[in-house]
Design an enzyme around this catalytic site. Structure first.
Site, PDB file in Angstrom:
ATOM      1  CE  LYS A  30      -1.901   2.999   1.973  1.00  0.00           C
ATOM      2  NZ  LYS A  30      -1.668   4.422   1.593  1.00  0.00           N
ATOM      3  CD  GLU A  90      12.668   0.368   8.764  1.00  0.00           C
ATOM      4  OE1 GLU A  90      12.701   1.139   7.805  1.00  0.00           O
ATOM      5  OE2 GLU A  90      13.450  -0.575   8.911  1.00  0.00           O
ATOM      6  CD  GLU A 141       9.762  12.803  11.945  1.00  0.00           C
ATOM      7  OE1 GLU A 141       8.603  12.377  12.090  1.00  0.00           O
ATOM      8  OE2 GLU A 141      10.659  12.151  11.377  1.00  0.00           O
TER       9      GLU A 141
END
Ligand code: NAD
Length: 493
Positions: free
Chosen positions: A178, A253, A385
Protein backbone atom coordinates in the site's frame (compact mmCIF):
# COMPACT_ATOMS: atom_id res chain seq x y z
CA UNK A 1 6.63 20.21 -16.69
CA UNK A 2 4.48 17.13 -16.40
CA UNK A 3 6.51 14.07 -17.45
CA UNK A 4 5.30 12.04 -20.40
CA UNK A 5 3.68 8.70 -19.68
CA UNK A 6 1.79 9.68 -16.52
CA UNK A 7 -1.23 7.33 -16.40
CA UNK A 8 -4.68 8.94 -16.54
CA UNK A 9 -5.60 6.83 -13.55
CA UNK A 10 -3.10 5.03 -11.35
CA UNK A 11 -4.75 1.64 -10.88
CA UNK A 12 -4.37 -1.18 -8.41
CA UNK A 13 -2.35 -4.15 -9.60
CA UNK A 14 -3.94 -7.35 -8.38
CA UNK A 15 -3.26 -10.89 -9.62
CA UNK A 16 -1.34 -9.46 -12.58
CA UNK A 17 -4.15 -7.13 -13.70
CA UNK A 18 -4.46 -3.37 -13.55
CA UNK A 19 -7.79 -2.72 -11.87
CA UNK A 20 -10.00 0.17 -10.79
CA UNK A 21 -11.26 0.18 -7.24
CA UNK A 22 -14.14 -2.28 -6.74
CA UNK A 23 -16.46 0.67 -6.04
CA UNK A 24 -14.77 2.78 -8.79
CA UNK A 25 -13.72 5.52 -6.32
CA UNK A 26 -10.58 7.55 -7.02
CA UNK A 27 -8.63 10.31 -5.28
CA UNK A 28 -6.78 13.25 -6.81
CA UNK A 29 -3.01 13.35 -7.00
CA UNK A 30 -1.35 16.77 -6.95
CA UNK A 31 2.15 17.95 -7.74
CA UNK A 32 3.93 20.06 -5.10
CA UNK A 33 5.00 22.84 -7.46
CA UNK A 34 1.55 23.95 -8.65
CA UNK A 35 -0.44 22.12 -5.96
CA UNK A 36 -2.98 21.24 -8.62
CA UNK A 37 -4.28 17.78 -9.50
CA UNK A 38 -2.51 16.13 -12.43
CA UNK A 39 -3.89 12.62 -12.24
CA UNK A 40 -6.02 10.40 -10.04
CA UNK A 41 -5.51 7.07 -8.35
CA UNK A 42 -7.80 4.18 -7.42
CA UNK A 43 -9.07 4.62 -3.85
CA UNK A 44 -8.84 1.10 -2.42
CA UNK A 45 -11.02 -0.27 0.34
CA UNK A 46 -11.77 -3.58 2.02
CA UNK A 47 -12.97 -5.29 -1.14
CA UNK A 48 -9.81 -4.39 -3.07
CA UNK A 49 -7.59 -5.54 -0.22
CA UNK A 50 -9.55 -8.81 0.02
CA UNK A 51 -8.95 -9.44 -3.68
CA UNK A 52 -5.27 -8.58 -3.41
CA UNK A 53 -4.75 -10.84 -0.39
CA UNK A 54 -6.58 -13.70 -2.15
CA UNK A 55 -4.28 -13.27 -5.19
CA UNK A 56 -1.19 -13.24 -2.95
CA UNK A 57 -2.39 -16.36 -1.11
CA UNK A 58 -2.95 -18.19 -4.39
CA UNK A 59 0.56 -17.27 -5.60
CA UNK A 60 2.26 -18.19 -2.32
CA UNK A 61 2.77 -21.99 -2.66
CA UNK A 62 4.63 -21.81 -5.98
CA UNK A 63 6.72 -18.71 -5.12
CA UNK A 64 7.68 -19.92 -1.65
CA UNK A 65 8.78 -23.34 -2.97
CA UNK A 66 11.24 -21.91 -5.50
CA UNK A 67 14.89 -22.32 -4.60
CA UNK A 68 16.63 -19.29 -3.17
CA UNK A 69 18.79 -19.20 -6.27
CA UNK A 70 15.72 -19.06 -8.53
CA UNK A 71 14.19 -16.19 -6.56
CA UNK A 72 17.53 -14.39 -6.55
CA UNK A 73 17.70 -14.64 -10.34
CA UNK A 74 14.29 -12.98 -10.54
CA UNK A 75 15.38 -10.26 -8.09
CA UNK A 76 18.37 -9.47 -10.27
CA UNK A 77 16.04 -9.20 -13.27
CA UNK A 78 13.88 -6.78 -11.26
CA UNK A 79 17.00 -4.69 -10.59
CA UNK A 80 17.77 -4.71 -14.34
CA UNK A 81 14.22 -3.54 -15.10
CA UNK A 82 14.48 -0.75 -12.49
CA UNK A 83 17.80 0.38 -13.95
CA UNK A 84 16.38 0.34 -17.47
CA UNK A 85 13.78 2.90 -16.30
CA UNK A 86 16.18 4.94 -14.24
CA UNK A 87 15.51 8.31 -15.89
CA UNK A 88 11.74 7.97 -16.09
CA UNK A 89 11.60 6.73 -12.53
CA UNK A 90 13.60 9.70 -11.25
CA UNK A 91 11.49 12.07 -13.30
CA UNK A 92 8.21 10.61 -11.95
CA UNK A 93 9.51 10.65 -8.38
CA UNK A 94 10.75 14.20 -8.55
CA UNK A 95 7.54 15.49 -10.18
CA UNK A 96 5.26 13.76 -7.69
CA UNK A 97 7.21 14.25 -4.45
CA UNK A 98 9.10 17.51 -5.08
CA UNK A 99 12.50 15.87 -4.46
CA UNK A 100 15.31 17.51 -6.46
CA UNK A 101 15.89 15.50 -9.62
CA UNK A 102 19.54 14.73 -8.82
CA UNK A 103 18.52 13.26 -5.45
CA UNK A 104 15.61 11.34 -7.02
CA UNK A 105 18.17 9.73 -9.35
CA UNK A 106 20.18 8.61 -6.33
CA UNK A 107 17.04 7.03 -4.85
CA UNK A 108 16.34 5.16 -8.11
CA UNK A 109 19.87 3.71 -8.01
CA UNK A 110 19.40 2.66 -4.39
CA UNK A 111 16.15 0.90 -5.29
CA UNK A 112 17.92 -1.30 -7.86
CA UNK A 113 20.73 -1.95 -5.39
CA UNK A 114 18.24 -3.18 -2.78
CA UNK A 115 17.10 -5.98 -5.13
CA UNK A 116 20.66 -6.98 -6.05
CA UNK A 117 21.70 -6.97 -2.42
CA UNK A 118 18.85 -9.19 -1.19
CA UNK A 119 19.41 -11.55 -4.14
CA UNK A 120 22.95 -12.02 -2.81
CA UNK A 121 21.74 -12.41 0.76
CA UNK A 122 19.42 -15.33 0.05
CA UNK A 123 21.90 -17.11 -2.17
CA UNK A 124 24.47 -16.95 0.63
CA UNK A 125 21.98 -17.85 3.33
CA UNK A 126 22.72 -20.91 5.47
CA UNK A 127 20.76 -22.25 8.40
CA UNK A 128 21.87 -22.85 11.95
CA UNK A 129 22.65 -26.26 13.37
CA UNK A 130 23.32 -27.24 17.02
CA UNK A 131 24.83 -30.42 18.43
CA UNK A 132 24.26 -31.59 22.01
CA UNK A 133 27.13 -34.02 22.51
CA UNK A 134 26.59 -37.31 20.71
CA UNK A 135 22.94 -37.55 21.60
CA UNK A 136 20.95 -34.92 19.86
CA UNK A 137 21.30 -32.77 16.83
CA UNK A 138 19.07 -29.77 16.07
CA UNK A 139 18.72 -27.65 12.98
CA UNK A 140 16.69 -24.61 11.97
CA UNK A 141 14.33 -24.56 9.02
CA UNK A 142 13.24 -21.15 7.79
CA UNK A 143 10.02 -20.69 5.92
CA UNK A 144 8.47 -17.52 4.53
CA UNK A 145 5.77 -16.15 6.81
CA UNK A 146 3.07 -15.94 4.11
CA UNK A 147 1.37 -12.87 2.67
CA UNK A 148 3.24 -9.78 3.82
CA UNK A 149 1.52 -6.39 4.16
CA UNK A 150 3.86 -3.51 3.24
CA UNK A 151 2.87 0.07 4.07
CA UNK A 152 5.15 2.91 3.04
CA UNK A 153 5.46 6.72 3.39
CA UNK A 154 5.85 9.50 0.84
CA UNK A 155 9.33 10.85 1.54
CA UNK A 156 11.37 8.55 -0.73
CA UNK A 157 8.48 6.46 -2.03
CA UNK A 158 10.01 4.14 -4.62
CA UNK A 159 13.22 3.48 -2.70
CA UNK A 160 11.36 2.68 0.52
CA UNK A 161 8.97 0.40 -1.34
CA UNK A 162 11.97 -1.46 -2.77
CA UNK A 163 13.50 -1.66 0.72
CA UNK A 164 10.53 -3.83 1.76
CA UNK A 165 9.70 -5.55 -1.56
CA UNK A 166 13.21 -6.93 -2.06
CA UNK A 167 13.65 -8.82 1.22
CA UNK A 168 10.00 -9.98 1.31
CA UNK A 169 10.33 -11.49 -2.18
CA UNK A 170 13.80 -12.86 -1.50
CA UNK A 171 12.50 -14.62 1.62
CA UNK A 172 9.68 -16.26 -0.37
CA UNK A 173 6.72 -14.17 0.79
CA UNK A 174 4.04 -12.95 -1.55
CA UNK A 175 2.69 -9.54 -0.68
CA UNK A 176 0.34 -6.61 -0.86
CA UNK A 177 1.91 -3.16 -1.01
CA UNK A 178 0.00 0.00 0.00
CA UNK A 179 1.97 3.03 -1.23
CA UNK A 180 1.55 6.48 0.34
CA UNK A 181 -1.43 8.36 -1.08
CA UNK A 182 0.45 11.65 -1.56
CA UNK A 183 3.00 10.01 -3.90
CA UNK A 184 1.56 7.08 -5.85
CA UNK A 185 3.10 7.95 -9.23
CA UNK A 186 6.43 6.09 -9.15
CA UNK A 187 4.62 2.95 -7.90
CA UNK A 188 2.73 2.94 -11.21
CA UNK A 189 5.98 1.66 -12.75
CA UNK A 190 6.16 -1.49 -10.61
CA UNK A 191 3.69 -3.57 -12.68
CA UNK A 192 5.74 -3.27 -15.89
CA UNK A 193 8.96 -3.82 -13.92
CA UNK A 194 7.68 -7.03 -12.33
CA UNK A 195 6.18 -8.28 -15.59
CA UNK A 196 9.42 -7.69 -17.47
CA UNK A 197 11.33 -9.52 -14.73
CA UNK A 198 8.99 -12.52 -14.99
CA UNK A 199 7.50 -12.28 -11.50
CA UNK A 200 4.44 -14.56 -11.57
CA UNK A 201 1.01 -12.90 -11.32
CA UNK A 202 -0.21 -12.46 -7.76
CA UNK A 203 3.24 -12.58 -6.12
CA UNK A 204 3.18 -8.78 -5.84
CA UNK A 205 -0.10 -6.88 -5.52
CA UNK A 206 -0.47 -3.14 -5.14
CA UNK A 207 -3.51 -1.47 -3.63
CA UNK A 208 -3.56 2.32 -3.69
CA UNK A 209 -5.66 4.36 -1.34
CA UNK A 210 -6.01 6.39 1.81
CA UNK A 211 -4.22 5.04 4.89
CA UNK A 212 -7.29 4.87 7.09
CA UNK A 213 -9.14 2.83 4.44
CA UNK A 214 -6.79 0.75 2.27
CA UNK A 215 -3.95 0.62 4.82
CA UNK A 216 -6.28 -0.18 7.68
CA UNK A 217 -7.99 -2.97 5.68
CA UNK A 218 -4.57 -4.55 5.12
CA UNK A 219 -3.66 -4.28 8.78
CA UNK A 220 -7.03 -5.81 9.78
CA UNK A 221 -6.94 -8.67 7.26
CA UNK A 222 -6.76 -12.04 9.04
CA UNK A 223 -4.74 -13.67 6.21
CA UNK A 224 -1.88 -11.17 6.42
CA UNK A 225 0.30 -12.37 9.31
CA UNK A 226 2.94 -9.68 9.03
CA UNK A 227 2.99 -5.91 8.57
CA UNK A 228 6.12 -3.98 7.67
CA UNK A 229 5.40 -0.30 8.24
CA UNK A 230 7.43 2.83 7.66
CA UNK A 231 5.79 6.10 8.59
CA UNK A 232 4.92 8.36 11.47
CA UNK A 233 5.04 7.34 15.11
CA UNK A 234 1.32 7.99 15.67
CA UNK A 235 0.29 5.77 12.75
CA UNK A 236 2.76 3.12 13.90
CA UNK A 237 1.22 3.08 17.38
CA UNK A 238 -2.24 2.74 15.86
CA UNK A 239 -1.14 -0.12 13.59
CA UNK A 240 0.42 -2.03 16.49
CA UNK A 241 -2.86 -1.68 18.38
CA UNK A 242 -4.90 -2.91 15.38
CA UNK A 243 -2.44 -5.76 14.69
CA UNK A 244 -2.89 -7.10 18.21
CA UNK A 245 -6.31 -8.43 17.18
CA UNK A 246 -4.63 -11.09 15.01
CA UNK A 247 -1.29 -11.13 16.88
CA UNK A 248 0.59 -10.05 13.76
CA UNK A 249 4.32 -9.69 13.54
CA UNK A 250 5.11 -6.03 12.93
CA UNK A 251 8.18 -4.04 12.03
CA UNK A 252 7.96 -0.33 12.74
CA UNK A 253 10.31 2.22 11.18
CA UNK A 254 9.01 5.49 12.60
CA UNK A 255 9.87 9.14 13.13
CA UNK A 256 13.08 10.72 14.34
CA UNK A 257 14.66 13.86 15.78
CA UNK A 258 18.23 12.75 15.51
CA UNK A 259 21.00 14.67 17.29
CA UNK A 260 24.33 15.73 15.89
CA UNK A 261 26.80 16.04 18.78
CA UNK A 262 29.64 18.25 17.68
CA UNK A 263 32.71 18.73 19.89
CA UNK A 264 35.00 21.72 19.55
CA UNK A 265 37.92 19.44 18.55
CA UNK A 266 36.06 18.18 15.46
CA UNK A 267 36.96 18.90 11.85
CA UNK A 268 34.50 21.80 11.61
CA UNK A 269 34.62 22.04 7.80
CA UNK A 270 33.71 18.39 7.35
CA UNK A 271 31.10 18.62 10.10
CA UNK A 272 29.52 21.65 8.45
CA UNK A 273 29.18 19.88 5.08
CA UNK A 274 27.71 16.89 6.83
CA UNK A 275 25.24 18.84 8.95
CA UNK A 276 24.02 20.89 5.99
CA UNK A 277 23.59 17.82 3.80
CA UNK A 278 22.15 15.68 6.61
CA UNK A 279 19.30 18.01 7.42
CA UNK A 280 18.55 19.75 4.10
CA UNK A 281 18.96 16.95 1.55
CA UNK A 282 15.73 15.20 0.48
CA UNK A 283 14.07 18.54 1.35
CA UNK A 284 14.67 17.75 5.02
CA UNK A 285 12.00 15.05 4.63
CA UNK A 286 14.39 12.39 5.85
CA UNK A 287 13.69 10.14 8.83
CA UNK A 288 17.38 10.11 9.84
CA UNK A 289 17.90 13.88 9.39
CA UNK A 290 20.28 15.34 11.96
CA UNK A 291 17.72 17.96 12.91
CA UNK A 292 19.10 18.86 16.37
CA UNK A 293 22.66 20.08 16.32
CA UNK A 294 24.36 20.24 19.72
CA UNK A 295 27.60 22.20 19.55
CA UNK A 296 30.27 22.48 22.25
CA UNK A 297 30.47 26.03 23.50
CA UNK A 298 33.95 27.03 22.17
CA UNK A 299 32.85 26.18 18.59
CA UNK A 300 29.24 27.31 18.98
CA UNK A 301 29.35 30.83 17.68
CA UNK A 302 31.54 30.12 14.66
CA UNK A 303 29.64 26.98 13.72
CA UNK A 304 26.15 28.49 13.95
CA UNK A 305 27.26 31.53 11.94
CA UNK A 306 28.73 29.35 9.18
CA UNK A 307 25.71 27.04 9.23
CA UNK A 308 23.38 30.02 8.78
CA UNK A 309 25.50 31.33 5.88
CA UNK A 310 25.39 27.98 4.14
CA UNK A 311 21.64 27.59 4.72
CA UNK A 312 21.03 30.99 3.15
CA UNK A 313 23.04 29.91 0.10
CA UNK A 314 21.34 26.57 -0.45
CA UNK A 315 19.72 26.61 -3.89
CA UNK A 316 15.98 26.21 -3.52
CA UNK A 317 14.21 25.72 -6.81
CA UNK A 318 12.20 23.66 -9.22
CA UNK A 319 12.59 19.96 -8.43
CA UNK A 320 13.29 19.28 -12.13
CA UNK A 321 16.30 21.67 -12.23
CA UNK A 322 19.59 19.77 -11.81
CA UNK A 323 21.04 22.77 -9.94
CA UNK A 324 18.35 22.56 -7.24
CA UNK A 325 19.48 21.43 -3.79
CA UNK A 326 16.14 21.78 -1.98
CA UNK A 327 12.90 21.32 -3.94
CA UNK A 328 9.24 21.66 -3.02
CA UNK A 329 7.80 20.04 0.10
CA UNK A 330 5.52 17.17 -0.78
CA UNK A 331 2.03 18.53 -0.13
CA UNK A 332 0.37 21.82 0.92
CA UNK A 333 -0.87 20.20 4.16
CA UNK A 334 2.66 19.16 5.05
CA UNK A 335 3.99 22.57 4.00
CA UNK A 336 1.48 24.30 6.29
CA UNK A 337 2.57 22.07 9.15
CA UNK A 338 6.26 22.83 8.59
CA UNK A 339 5.50 26.58 8.34
CA UNK A 340 3.60 26.36 11.62
CA UNK A 341 6.75 24.95 13.24
CA UNK A 342 8.72 27.84 11.79
CA UNK A 343 6.32 30.28 13.51
CA UNK A 344 6.61 28.31 16.76
CA UNK A 345 10.40 28.36 16.42
CA UNK A 346 10.46 32.14 16.05
CA UNK A 347 8.86 32.41 19.50
CA UNK A 348 10.97 29.73 21.12
CA UNK A 349 14.45 30.62 19.90
CA UNK A 350 16.57 32.78 17.60
CA UNK A 351 16.03 32.61 13.83
CA UNK A 352 19.40 32.78 12.05
CA UNK A 353 18.48 31.86 8.48
CA UNK A 354 15.46 31.11 6.31
CA UNK A 355 12.09 31.11 7.98
CA UNK A 356 10.18 32.03 4.82
CA UNK A 357 9.64 31.04 1.20
CA UNK A 358 12.40 32.31 -1.13
CA UNK A 359 11.32 35.50 -2.93
CA UNK A 360 11.89 34.04 -6.40
CA UNK A 361 9.37 31.24 -5.73
CA UNK A 362 6.01 32.89 -5.04
CA UNK A 363 4.06 29.62 -5.44
CA UNK A 364 4.57 25.98 -4.48
CA UNK A 365 5.65 24.43 -1.21
CA UNK A 366 9.05 26.10 -0.90
CA UNK A 367 10.94 27.04 2.23
CA UNK A 368 14.43 28.51 2.43
CA UNK A 369 16.49 26.21 4.69
CA UNK A 370 15.91 27.46 8.19
CA UNK A 371 18.29 27.61 11.15
CA UNK A 372 17.19 28.28 14.72
CA UNK A 373 19.85 28.82 17.38
CA UNK A 374 19.84 28.82 21.21
CA UNK A 375 16.97 26.35 21.12
CA UNK A 376 16.02 25.28 24.64
CA UNK A 377 15.49 21.62 25.44
CA UNK A 378 11.79 22.09 26.23
CA UNK A 379 11.08 23.87 22.92
CA UNK A 380 8.69 22.12 20.56
CA UNK A 381 11.14 22.55 17.69
CA UNK A 382 13.70 20.66 19.80
CA UNK A 383 11.28 17.90 20.75
CA UNK A 384 9.04 17.28 17.73
CA UNK A 385 9.79 15.92 14.27
CA UNK A 386 9.32 18.71 11.70
CA UNK A 387 10.30 16.69 8.61
CA UNK A 388 11.32 19.73 6.58
CA UNK A 389 14.44 21.86 5.99
CA UNK A 390 14.58 23.19 9.54
CA UNK A 391 17.39 22.68 12.05
CA UNK A 392 17.53 23.45 15.77
CA UNK A 393 20.95 24.31 17.23
CA UNK A 394 21.84 24.39 20.91
CA UNK A 395 25.10 24.76 22.90
CA UNK A 396 26.56 22.41 25.51
CA UNK A 397 29.64 22.51 27.76
CA UNK A 398 30.54 19.02 28.95
CA UNK A 399 30.20 15.50 27.60
CA UNK A 400 27.54 14.54 30.16
CA UNK A 401 25.40 17.48 29.19
CA UNK A 402 25.72 16.53 25.51
CA UNK A 403 24.49 13.01 26.23
CA UNK A 404 21.61 14.32 28.33
CA UNK A 405 20.52 16.70 25.57
CA UNK A 406 20.95 14.07 22.85
CA UNK A 407 18.66 11.71 24.77
CA UNK A 408 16.12 14.35 25.81
CA UNK A 409 13.41 13.52 23.23
CA UNK A 410 10.99 10.64 22.77
CA UNK A 411 12.83 9.57 19.59
CA UNK A 412 15.91 7.39 19.05
CA UNK A 413 16.54 6.69 15.39
CA UNK A 414 20.01 7.99 14.46
CA UNK A 415 22.81 10.05 16.03
CA UNK A 416 25.89 11.69 14.55
CA UNK A 417 29.01 12.43 16.57
CA UNK A 418 31.80 14.73 15.51
CA UNK A 419 35.08 14.69 17.44
CA UNK A 420 38.74 14.02 16.80
CA UNK A 421 38.93 12.08 20.09
CA UNK A 422 37.84 8.61 19.02
CA UNK A 423 37.66 7.27 22.58
CA UNK A 424 35.12 9.95 23.30
CA UNK A 425 33.34 9.21 20.02
CA UNK A 426 32.81 5.59 21.05
CA UNK A 427 31.78 6.57 24.59
CA UNK A 428 29.07 8.87 23.27
CA UNK A 429 28.02 6.34 20.62
CA UNK A 430 27.36 3.81 23.37
CA UNK A 431 25.55 6.31 25.58
CA UNK A 432 23.08 7.79 23.10
CA UNK A 433 19.64 6.20 22.84
CA UNK A 434 19.45 5.41 19.14
CA UNK A 435 19.38 2.47 16.77
CA UNK A 436 22.16 3.86 14.57
CA UNK A 437 25.18 6.09 15.19
CA UNK A 438 27.67 7.61 12.79
CA UNK A 439 31.00 8.95 14.06
CA UNK A 440 32.53 11.67 11.86
CA UNK A 441 30.21 10.78 9.00
CA UNK A 442 26.71 11.32 7.75
CA UNK A 443 24.04 8.84 6.84
CA UNK A 444 26.09 6.44 4.71
CA UNK A 445 24.38 3.05 4.77
CA UNK A 446 25.84 -0.41 4.48
CA UNK A 447 22.92 -2.61 3.47
CA UNK A 448 24.21 -5.49 5.61
CA UNK A 449 23.76 -3.55 8.84
CA UNK A 450 20.65 -3.38 11.05
CA UNK A 451 18.40 -0.42 10.32
CA UNK A 452 15.86 0.84 12.86
CA UNK A 453 15.27 2.89 15.96
CA UNK A 454 14.58 2.72 19.68
CA UNK A 455 11.98 4.50 21.83
CA UNK A 456 9.33 6.21 19.66
CA UNK A 457 11.43 5.70 16.52
CA UNK A 458 10.52 2.11 16.01
CA UNK A 459 10.31 -1.52 16.93
CA UNK A 460 12.50 -4.17 15.32
CA UNK A 461 15.27 -3.99 12.78
CA UNK A 462 15.35 -4.45 9.04
CA UNK A 463 18.42 -4.64 6.80
CA UNK A 464 20.65 -7.60 5.99
CA UNK A 465 19.90 -10.81 7.83
CA UNK A 466 17.46 -8.90 10.07
CA UNK A 467 15.08 -8.47 7.13
CA UNK A 468 15.23 -12.17 6.31
CA UNK A 469 14.53 -12.97 9.98
CA UNK A 470 11.50 -10.71 9.82
CA UNK A 471 9.99 -12.23 6.68
CA UNK A 472 10.60 -15.85 7.72
CA UNK A 473 9.57 -18.07 10.62
CA UNK A 474 12.28 -20.24 12.15
CA UNK A 475 11.40 -23.77 13.08
CA UNK A 476 13.79 -25.86 15.14
CA UNK A 477 13.95 -29.60 14.42
CA UNK A 478 15.50 -31.76 17.18
CA UNK A 479 16.74 -35.21 16.16
CA UNK A 480 17.92 -37.97 18.49
CA UNK A 481 21.24 -39.41 17.28
CA UNK A 482 21.97 -41.72 20.19
CA UNK A 483 20.34 -42.70 23.43
CA UNK A 484 18.16 -39.93 24.85
CA UNK A 485 17.44 -40.41 28.54
CA UNK A 486 13.69 -40.48 29.23
CA UNK A 487 12.30 -40.76 32.79
CA UNK A 488 10.08 -43.89 32.72
CA UNK A 489 6.87 -42.66 34.35
CA UNK A 490 4.52 -45.53 35.26
CA UNK A 491 7.02 -48.25 34.33
CA UNK A 492 7.06 -51.28 36.69
CA UNK A 493 10.17 -53.06 35.47
P1 NAD B 1 2.08 8.33 7.80
O1 NAD B 1 2.19 7.56 9.07
O2 NAD B 1 1.08 9.40 7.71
O3 NAD B 1 1.76 7.36 6.57
C1 NAD B 1 2.59 6.26 6.23
C2 NAD B 1 1.75 5.22 5.51
O4 NAD B 1 0.78 4.71 6.41
C3 NAD B 1 0.97 5.77 4.32
O5 NAD B 1 0.98 4.81 3.27
C4 NAD B 1 -0.43 5.92 4.88
O6 NAD B 1 -1.43 5.84 3.89
C5 NAD B 1 -0.49 4.73 5.82
N1 NAD B 1 -1.51 4.82 6.88
C6 NAD B 1 -2.00 5.93 7.48
N2 NAD B 1 -2.94 5.59 8.39
C7 NAD B 1 -3.03 4.23 8.36
C8 NAD B 1 -3.81 3.27 9.09
N3 NAD B 1 -4.71 3.64 9.99
N4 NAD B 1 -3.62 1.97 8.83
C9 NAD B 1 -2.71 1.57 7.91
N5 NAD B 1 -1.95 2.42 7.19
C10 NAD B 1 -2.11 3.74 7.42
O7 NAD B 1 3.54 8.84 7.51
P2 NAD B 1 4.01 9.82 6.34
O8 NAD B 1 3.57 11.19 6.72
O9 NAD B 1 3.62 9.22 5.03
O10 NAD B 1 5.60 9.70 6.45
C11 NAD B 1 6.40 10.52 7.22
C12 NAD B 1 6.86 9.79 8.47
O11 NAD B 1 7.56 8.60 8.09
C13 NAD B 1 7.84 10.60 9.29
O12 NAD B 1 7.50 10.51 10.64
C14 NAD B 1 9.18 9.90 9.03
O13 NAD B 1 10.13 10.04 10.05
C15 NAD B 1 8.74 8.49 8.88
N6 NAD B 1 9.76 7.72 8.18
C16 NAD B 1 10.49 6.82 8.90
C17 NAD B 1 11.51 6.08 8.28
C18 NAD B 1 12.33 5.10 9.07
O14 NAD B 1 12.97 4.28 8.44
N7 NAD B 1 12.33 5.13 10.39
C19 NAD B 1 11.76 6.28 6.92
C20 NAD B 1 10.99 7.21 6.22
C21 NAD B 1 9.98 7.92 6.86
Amino acid sequence: MRPTGVPETIRHWIGGELLDAADARTFEVIDPVSNSPYTKAAAGGTEDVDRAVAAARAAFPAWSRLSNRARATTLNRIADAVEARHDRLAEFESYDSGLPITQARGQARRAAENFRYFADVVVALGEEAFRQGEEQFSYVVRSPVGVAGLITPWNTPFMLESWKLAPALAAGCTLVLKPAEWTPLSASLWPEIFEEAGVPAGVVNIVHGIGEEAGQALVDHPDVPLISFTGSTDTGRHIIRSSAQHLKTTSMELGGKSPVVLFADADLDAALDSVVFGVFSLNGERCTAGSRVLVQRPAYEEFTRRLAERAANVRVGLPSDPATEVGALVHPEHYARVMEYVEIGRKESVLLAGGARPEHLPEGNYLQPTVFADVPQYARIFQEEIFGPVVAVAPFDEEDEAIELANATQFGLAAYIWTSDLKRGHRIAHAVDSGMVWINSHNVRDLRTPFGGVKASGVGREGGAHSIDFYTESKIVHVALGHVHTPRFGATS
